[in-house]
Design a protein around this motif. Structure first.
Motif, PDB file in Angstrom:
ATOM      1  N   PRO A  20       0.744  -1.209  -0.009  1.00 44.52           N
ATOM      2  CA  PRO A  20       0.131  -0.058   0.112  1.00 44.52           C
ATOM      3  C   PRO A  20       1.079   1.312   0.109  1.00 44.52           C
ATOM      4  N   GLU A  21       0.292   2.313  -0.336  1.00 39.93           N
ATOM      5  CA  GLU A  21       0.972   3.722  -0.535  1.00 39.93           C
ATOM      6  C   GLU A  21       1.219   4.310   0.952  1.00 39.93           C
ATOM      7  N   THR A  22       2.382   4.237   1.441  1.00 45.40           N
ATOM      8  CA  THR A  22       2.635   4.851   2.464  1.00 45.40           C
ATOM      9  C   THR A  22       2.749   6.297   2.560  1.00 45.40           C
ATOM     10  N   GLY A  23       2.501   6.953   3.961  1.00 44.00           N
ATOM     11  CA  GLY A  23       2.542   8.331   3.925  1.00 44.00           C
ATOM     12  C   GLY A  23       1.196   8.904   3.972  1.00 44.00           C
ATOM     13  N   LEU A  24       1.255  10.128   4.109  1.00 44.28           N
ATOM     14  CA  LEU A  24      -0.250  11.029   4.041  1.00 44.28           C
ATOM     15  C   LEU A  24      -0.210  11.781   2.798  1.00 44.28           C
ATOM     16  N   ARG A  25      -1.422  12.226   2.481  1.00 43.76           N
ATOM     17  CA  ARG A  25      -1.683  13.295   1.438  1.00 43.76           C
ATOM     18  C   ARG A  25      -1.596  14.559   2.102  1.00 43.76           C
ATOM     19  N   ARG A  26      -0.757  15.414   1.515  1.00 42.80           N
ATOM     20  CA  ARG A  26      -0.567  16.628   1.872  1.00 42.80           C
ATOM     21  C   ARG A  26      -1.168  17.721   0.833  1.00 42.80           C
ATOM     22  N   SER A  27      -2.024  18.514   1.368  1.00 47.95           N
ATOM     23  CA  SER A  27      -2.447  19.509   0.310  1.00 47.95           C
ATOM     24  C   SER A  27      -2.194  21.117   0.848  1.00 47.95           C
ATOM     25  N   ILE A  28      -1.513  21.731  -0.122  1.00 49.95           N
ATOM     26  CA  ILE A  28      -1.039  22.995   0.444  1.00 49.95           C
ATOM     27  C   ILE A  28      -1.891  24.045  -0.322  1.00 49.95           C
ATOM     28  N   TYR A  29      -2.372  24.857   0.221  1.00 47.38           N
ATOM     29  CA  TYR A  29      -3.534  26.166  -0.155  1.00 47.38           C
ATOM     30  C   TYR A  29      -2.409  27.277  -0.027  1.00 47.38           C
ATOM     31  N   THR A  30      -2.304  28.058  -1.173  1.00 50.39           N
ATOM     32  CA  THR A  30      -1.371  29.164  -1.096  1.00 50.39           C
ATOM     33  C   THR A  30      -2.163  30.315  -0.673  1.00 50.39           C
ATOM     34  N   GLN A  31      -3.409  30.281   0.020  1.00 44.72           N
ATOM     35  CA  GLN A  31      -4.227  30.943   0.556  1.00 44.72           C
ATOM     36  C   GLN A  31      -4.809  30.533   2.098  1.00 44.72           C
ATOM     37  N   ALA A  32      -5.232  31.746   2.890  1.00 41.17           N
ATOM     38  CA  ALA A  32      -5.715  31.056   4.431  1.00 41.17           C
ATOM     39  C   ALA A  32      -7.171  30.568   4.193  1.00 41.17           C
ATOM     40  N   ASP A  33      -7.672  30.179   4.878  1.00 44.50           N
ATOM     41  CA  ASP A  33      -8.954  29.215   4.850  1.00 44.50           C
ATOM     42  C   ASP A  33      -8.932  28.368   3.826  1.00 44.50           C
ATOM     43  N   PHE A  34      -8.165  27.604   3.626  1.00 40.83           N
ATOM     44  CA  PHE A  34      -8.205  26.501   2.635  1.00 40.83           C
ATOM     45  C   PHE A  34      -8.755  26.888   1.160  1.00 40.83           C
ATOM     46  N   ALA A  35      -8.212  28.025   0.788  1.00 39.11           N
ATOM     47  CA  ALA A  35      -8.951  28.676  -0.413  1.00 39.11           C
ATOM     48  C   ALA A  35      -8.156  28.582  -1.546  1.00 39.11           C
ATOM     49  N   GLY A  36      -8.393  28.554  -2.710  1.00 41.35           N
ATOM     50  CA  GLY A  36      -7.674  28.117  -3.911  1.00 41.35           C
ATOM     51  C   GLY A  36      -7.613  26.687  -4.340  1.00 41.35           C
ATOM     52  N   THR A  37      -6.826  26.346  -5.280  1.00 43.91           N
ATOM     53  CA  THR A  37      -6.430  25.080  -6.045  1.00 43.91           C
ATOM     54  C   THR A  37      -5.302  24.389  -5.167  1.00 43.91           C
ATOM     55  N   PRO A  38      -5.537  23.509  -4.483  1.00 40.00           N
ATOM     56  CA  PRO A  38      -4.537  22.895  -3.599  1.00 40.00           C
ATOM     57  C   PRO A  38      -3.200  22.123  -4.291  1.00 40.00           C
ATOM     58  N   ILE A  39      -1.935  22.326  -3.727  1.00 35.81           N
ATOM     59  CA  ILE A  39      -0.883  21.363  -4.514  1.00 35.81           C
ATOM     60  C   ILE A  39      -0.839  20.263  -3.647  1.00 35.81           C
ATOM     61  N   ASP A  40      -1.089  19.255  -4.295  1.00 39.55           N
ATOM     62  CA  ASP A  40      -1.209  17.877  -3.637  1.00 39.55           C
ATOM     63  C   ASP A  40       0.125  17.043  -3.655  1.00 39.55           C
ATOM     64  N   GLU A  41       0.534  16.505  -2.596  1.00 37.88           N
ATOM     65  CA  GLU A  41       1.762  15.562  -2.488  1.00 37.88           C
ATOM     66  C   GLU A  41       1.567  14.782  -1.582  1.00 37.88           C
ATOM     67  N   ARG A  42       2.512  13.786  -1.561  1.00 35.57           N
ATOM     68  CA  ARG A  42       2.282  12.578  -0.499  1.00 35.57           C
ATOM     69  C   ARG A  42       3.782  12.751   0.341  1.00 35.57           C
ATOM     70  N   THR A  43       3.716  12.734   1.569  1.00 38.42           N
ATOM     71  CA  THR A  43       4.581  12.866   2.578  1.00 38.42           C
ATOM     72  C   THR A  43       4.493  11.994   3.712  1.00 38.42           C
ATOM     73  N   ALA A  44       5.622  11.558   4.630  1.00 37.35           N
ATOM     74  CA  ALA A  44       5.609  10.778   5.743  1.00 37.35           C
ATOM     75  C   ALA A  44       5.651  11.776   6.976  1.00 37.35           C
ATOM     76  N   GLU A  45       5.725  13.109   6.720  1.00 30.68           N
ATOM     77  CA  GLU A  45       6.066  13.897   7.862  1.00 30.68           C
ATOM     78  C   GLU A  45       4.739  14.824   8.054  1.00 30.68           C
ATOM     79  N   VAL A  46       4.337  15.396   9.260  1.00 29.42           N
ATOM     80  CA  VAL A  46       3.425  16.353   9.648  1.00 29.42           C
ATOM     81  C   VAL A  46       3.988  17.452  10.234  1.00 29.42           C
ATOM     82  N   ASN A  47       4.657  18.200   9.455  1.00 27.65           N
ATOM     83  CA  ASN A  47       5.481  19.400  10.034  1.00 27.65           C
ATOM     84  C   ASN A  47       5.652  20.524   8.697  1.00 27.65           C
ATOM     85  N   LEU A  48       6.211  21.562   9.033  1.00 32.28           N
ATOM     86  CA  LEU A  48       6.505  22.610   8.016  1.00 32.28           C
ATOM     87  C   LEU A  48       7.788  22.598   7.537  1.00 32.28           C
ATOM     88  N   GLU A  49       8.446  21.456   7.479  1.00 29.38           N
ATOM     89  CA  GLU A  49       9.774  21.416   6.966  1.00 29.38           C
ATOM     90  C   GLU A  49       9.943  21.496   5.505  1.00 29.38           C
TER      91      GLU A  49
END
Length: 171
Positions: A20-49
């Motif tokens: 199975p695919e490991t990690g989490l789906r990270r969706s980055i929104y370039t605006q506050a309140d989760f507005a706009g089109t997200p940049i979706d990535e897979r990551t194993a970290e929950v941080n801002l690094e």
């Protein structure tokens, strides 16, 4: 030797297909309140690094979502920790465990939840407005020391014990 090499290559290919695919789906929104089109990535970290490597992303007025599943091999209590500047919410199996914001205070808080063996949905929502920027998400399993989630316990979809075993064997 050739037969053994071919057999091992075939087993590795089969394990990768079944893993199975490991990690989490990270969706980055370039605006506050989760507005706009997200940049979706897979990551194993929950941080801002990730921001250290992404100079194209804003440092103010943005939001990020992490979604996936944490797998426990046995029933046990898990203490979840969340803290952040400016706003963070941590949910497990849809239940809001911790909310941190300027109104509630931005220090790290924790909540213990007894969980059954198996996959549990986890979600973290983070919003950065102005000022300082920090995020602290950790877990402590069965009274152990707090620490970040391990890559081997995070998955993008619900998993079963045999899939986790195959994933660990493939690694």
């Amino acid at each position: 030797y050739l037969v053994t090499a071919c057999l091992l290559a075939g087993l590795a290919a089969a394990a990768n297909t079944l893993t199975p695919e490991t990690g989490l789906r990270r969706s980055i929104y370039t605006q506050a309140d989760f507005a706009g089109t997200p940049i979706d990535e897979r990551t194993a970290e929950v941080n801002l690094e990730f921001l250290n490597d992404r100079l194209d992303l804003p440092r103010r007025f943005f939001s990020v979502r992490w979604r996936g599943f944490v797998f426990l091999d046995k029933a046990q209590p898990v203490e979840f920790f969340a803290g952040g500047d400016d706003q963070v919410e941590l949910r497990v199996d849809g239940q809001l465990l911790v909310r941190r914001s300027p109104r509630e205070g931005m220090g790290t808080r924790s909540r213990t939840l007894p969980l059954e063996a198996g996959a549990h949905e986890i979600s973290v929502d983070y919003q950065q407005f102005g000022g300082g920027m920090s995020l602290n998400i950790q877990r402590a399993i069965a009274g152990g020391a707090p620490g970040p989630f391990l890559a081997t316990e995070l998955f993008t979809k619900p998993v079963e014990a045999r899939q986790v075993w195959i994933s660990k064997a493939a690694q």
